[in-house]
Design a protein around this motif. Structure first.
Motif, PDB file in Angstrom:
ATOM      1  N   ARG A  58       4.980   4.445 -12.702  1.00 27.23           N
ATOM      2  CA  ARG A  58       6.216   5.149 -13.044  1.00 27.23           C
ATOM      3  C   ARG A  58       6.041   5.860 -14.391  1.00 27.23           C
ATOM      4  N   ARG A  59       6.680   7.004 -14.515  1.00 23.77           N
ATOM      5  CA  ARG A  59       6.516   7.817 -15.720  1.00 23.77           C
ATOM      6  C   ARG A  59       7.002   7.103 -16.980  1.00 23.77           C
ATOM      7  N   ALA A  60       7.979   6.235 -16.824  1.00 27.10           N
ATOM      8  CA  ALA A  60       8.554   5.518 -17.967  1.00 27.10           C
ATOM      9  C   ALA A  60       9.205   4.250 -17.444  1.00 27.10           C
ATOM     10  N   PRO A  61       9.462   3.284 -18.325  1.00 25.74           N
ATOM     11  CA  PRO A  61      10.078   2.031 -17.875  1.00 25.74           C
ATOM     12  C   PRO A  61      11.426   2.216 -17.192  1.00 25.74           C
ATOM     13  N   ASP A  62      12.154   3.288 -17.512  1.00 22.07           N
ATOM     14  CA  ASP A  62      13.461   3.503 -16.890  1.00 22.07           C
ATOM     15  C   ASP A  62      13.405   4.508 -15.742  1.00 22.07           C
ATOM     16  N   ALA A  63      12.209   4.901 -15.310  1.00 19.15           N
ATOM     17  CA  ALA A  63      12.059   5.878 -14.231  1.00 19.15           C
ATOM     18  C   ALA A  63      12.197   5.203 -12.873  1.00 19.15           C
ATOM     19  N   ALA A  64      12.607   5.987 -11.880  1.00 21.54           N
ATOM     20  CA  ALA A  64      12.693   5.497 -10.508  1.00 21.54           C
ATOM     21  C   ALA A  64      11.297   5.166  -9.993  1.00 21.54           C
ATOM     22  N   ASN A  65      11.207   4.307  -8.997  1.00 13.80           N
ATOM     23  CA  ASN A  65       9.882   3.903  -8.520  1.00 13.80           C
ATOM     24  C   ASN A  65       9.115   5.031  -7.842  1.00 13.80           C
ATOM     25  N   SER A  66       9.812   6.118  -7.488  1.00 17.08           N
ATOM     26  CA  SER A  66       9.138   7.275  -6.897  1.00 17.08           C
ATOM     27  C   SER A  66       8.820   8.363  -7.921  1.00 17.08           C
ATOM     28  N   ASP A  67       9.258   8.158  -9.163  1.00 10.14           N
ATOM     29  CA  ASP A  67       8.988   9.128 -10.235  1.00 10.14           C
ATOM     30  C   ASP A  67       7.691   8.712 -10.920  1.00 10.14           C
ATOM     31  N   GLN A  68       6.574   9.198 -10.378  1.00  9.62           N
ATOM     32  CA  GLN A  68       5.271   8.669 -10.757  1.00  9.62           C
ATOM     33  C   GLN A  68       4.391   9.665 -11.507  1.00  9.62           C
ATOM     34  N   GLY A  81       0.804  -1.223   0.000  1.00 12.80           N
ATOM     35  CA  GLY A  81       0.000   0.000   0.000  1.00 12.80           C
ATOM     36  C   GLY A  81       0.830   1.263   0.000  1.00 12.80           C
ATOM     37  N   GLU A  82       2.123   1.167  -0.299  1.00 11.45           N
ATOM     38  CA  GLU A  82       2.992   2.342  -0.322  1.00 11.45           C
ATOM     39  C   GLU A  82       2.667   3.185  -1.558  1.00 11.45           C
ATOM     40  N   MET A  83       1.886   4.239  -1.361  1.00 14.66           N
ATOM     41  CA  MET A  83       1.366   5.019  -2.474  1.00 14.66           C
ATOM     42  C   MET A  83       2.449   5.741  -3.258  1.00 14.66           C
ATOM     43  N   ARG A  84       3.557   6.070  -2.604  1.00 15.01           N
ATOM     44  CA  ARG A  84       4.578   6.884  -3.268  1.00 15.01           C
ATOM     45  C   ARG A  84       5.627   6.046  -3.998  1.00 15.01           C
ATOM     46  N   ARG A  85       5.341   4.799  -4.228  1.00 13.87           N
ATOM     47  CA  ARG A  85       6.226   3.962  -5.043  1.00 13.87           C
ATOM     48  C   ARG A  85       5.385   3.114  -5.986  1.00 13.87           C
ATOM     49  N   SER A  86       5.918   2.900  -7.181  1.00  9.72           N
ATOM     50  CA  SER A  86       5.235   2.062  -8.171  1.00  9.72           C
ATOM     51  C   SER A  86       6.221   1.106  -8.814  1.00  9.72           C
ATOM     52  N   GLN A  87       5.744  -0.089  -9.118  1.00  7.20           N
ATOM     53  CA  GLN A  87       6.516  -1.049  -9.893  1.00  7.20           C
ATOM     54  C   GLN A  87       6.189  -0.922 -11.381  1.00  7.20           C
ATOM     55  N   CYS A  88       4.911  -0.784 -11.687  1.00 12.90           N
ATOM     56  CA  CYS A  88       4.490  -0.700 -13.085  1.00 12.90           C
ATOM     57  C   CYS A  88       4.899   0.644 -13.695  1.00 12.90           C
TER      58      CYS A  88
END
Length: 388
Positions: free
Chosen positions: A166-176, A127-134
């Protein structure tokens, strides 16, 4: 267009005529409160926050919090669905209202009363909203997005979804980014069930979401900024309305019980009256905490750009996090005290004084978002917060 007073009148109508009669059945079967949500659509309450110039009622956050309170007194699940939907609408209005695609969408929302669900949780980050895998994959003017969500509240019943990625496949998990995906453009594969202790009517199982759409549906603002300035504080405040409503429902049952005792023995003060006085004080403290933070947020939000720094500050984040933790610790205590006043009648499920649904719904508040996670965040923030 509804006026403020009309909005609250409509909310009371929905609560009493459509939420209350079905609340126990919704809870027992863990089913979506379709009657109440259809009534919210009929009364055009789903678009209450949309600006007047786009056809909405232009309601304030304070009115939405009060509507959550009104609904939660009868059915906490209905109130929580309304709150979660409004978090999405407020985010769009505050951060994308001037974007042509989203401006047109808000007008459609007024007309069709779309129900919007949030997709922030994900396998791998919980449930960590500020991180994404996809991640969003863009090809020309189109995007593709697949997200393995650990939960999507009322996902099967929603019209549209607001999704973090994530904004792009190479973006950090916090760059959403935050992306609105339309009903016709996504599929949901349910991967589990929703058989929970409380908040059963929110219908929040895990789903694998596969979607596509126009790149215009990707919001330009960075999700980190939207989260700090809008999503987190608005969530805690709207949820606060749900929690005060749930607490009020329990307190009202306790009040009715004590009054019944007093009528049975005229001229005497029941021993439970003292406990009731303590209980009402606890409810007042909860309401005061929510109201104080709500007033401050609305004053800061009214300052627009000048307030962005304050809303994104460590001190303000701590304050809103503390509201959530304190309120969700107080709520179960209020319900338990109400239960103790009513005694065995409150313990029975087949009694008008039953506290079962209220207590089970109240316990969910500590888990969404988990208080331990919030306190861990606060611990890290306190390490870098300078003294006043």
């Amino acid at each position: 267009m509804k006026t403020d007073s009309t909005l609250l009148t409509s909310a009371r109508l929905v609560a009493m005529e459509f939420a209350a009669p079905h609340a126990d059945a919704v809870d027992k079967a863990a089913r979506f409160p379709i009657e109440a949500v259809n009534a919210l659509k009929q009364e055009k309450l789903l678009s209450a926050y949309v600006p007047v110039e786009l056809g909405g009622a232009g309601a304030s956050l304070s009115e939405l919090v009060e509507i959550c309170d009104i609904l939660a007194r009868q059915c906490a699940a209905t109130a929580m669905i309304f709150a979660m939907h409004q978090i999405q609408v407020i985010t769009i209005v505050k951060h994308a209202v001037n974007h042509p695609w989203y401006r047109n969408y808000l007008q459609e929302l007024v007309q069709h009363q779309y129900l919007i669900a949030s997709v922030t949780s994900e396998v791998g980050v919980g449930g960590e909203m500020r991180r994404s895998q996809c991640a969003v994959e863009i090809e020309g003017s189109r995007f593709k997005l697949v997200k393995d969500a650990t939960t999507i509240s009322y996902g099967a019943q929603a019209d549209d979804l607001l999704v973090t990625a994530r904004r792009a496949p190479d973006a950090a998990n916090s760059d959403q980014s935050l992306i609105l995906v339309r009903k016709a453009d996504y599929t949901l594969e349910q991967k589990g069930n929703w058989d929970t202790m409380g908040m059963r009517g929110t219908c929040s199982p895990p789903f694998l979401m596969t979607s596509s759409g126009d790149v215009a549906q990707i919001m330009e603002a960075h999700f980190g900024d939207m989260s700090a300035q809008t999503v987190v504080p608005v969530s805690h405040l709207l949820w606060g309305g749900c929690w005060t409503g749930c607490a009020a429902a329990a307190v009202n049952k306790a009040r009715a019980f004590v009054r019944g005792q007093a009528r049975a023995n005229p001229g005497t003060v029941p021993p439970t009256a003292l406990r009731l006085a303590e209980l009402v004080s606890m409810l007042q403290s909860l309401r005061t905490s929510v109201k104080a933070c709500l007033t401050e947020y609305e004053e800061l939000a009214a300052a627009e750009d000048a307030a962005d720094g304050v809303l994104s500050s460590i001190g303000y984040s701590l304050k809103m996090n503390n509201l959530k933790v304190d309120a969700t610790q107080a709520l179960p205590q209020i319900v338990i005290k109400a239960l103790s006043i009513c005694g065995i009648l409150a313990y029975k499920n087949d009694n008008k004084f039953s506290m079962s649904r209220h207590l089970r719904d109240a316990l969910s508040s500590m888990l969404m978002v988990g208080n331990d996670r919030i306190l861990a965040t606060n611990a890290n923030l306190l390490l870098v917060l300078k003294d006043d």
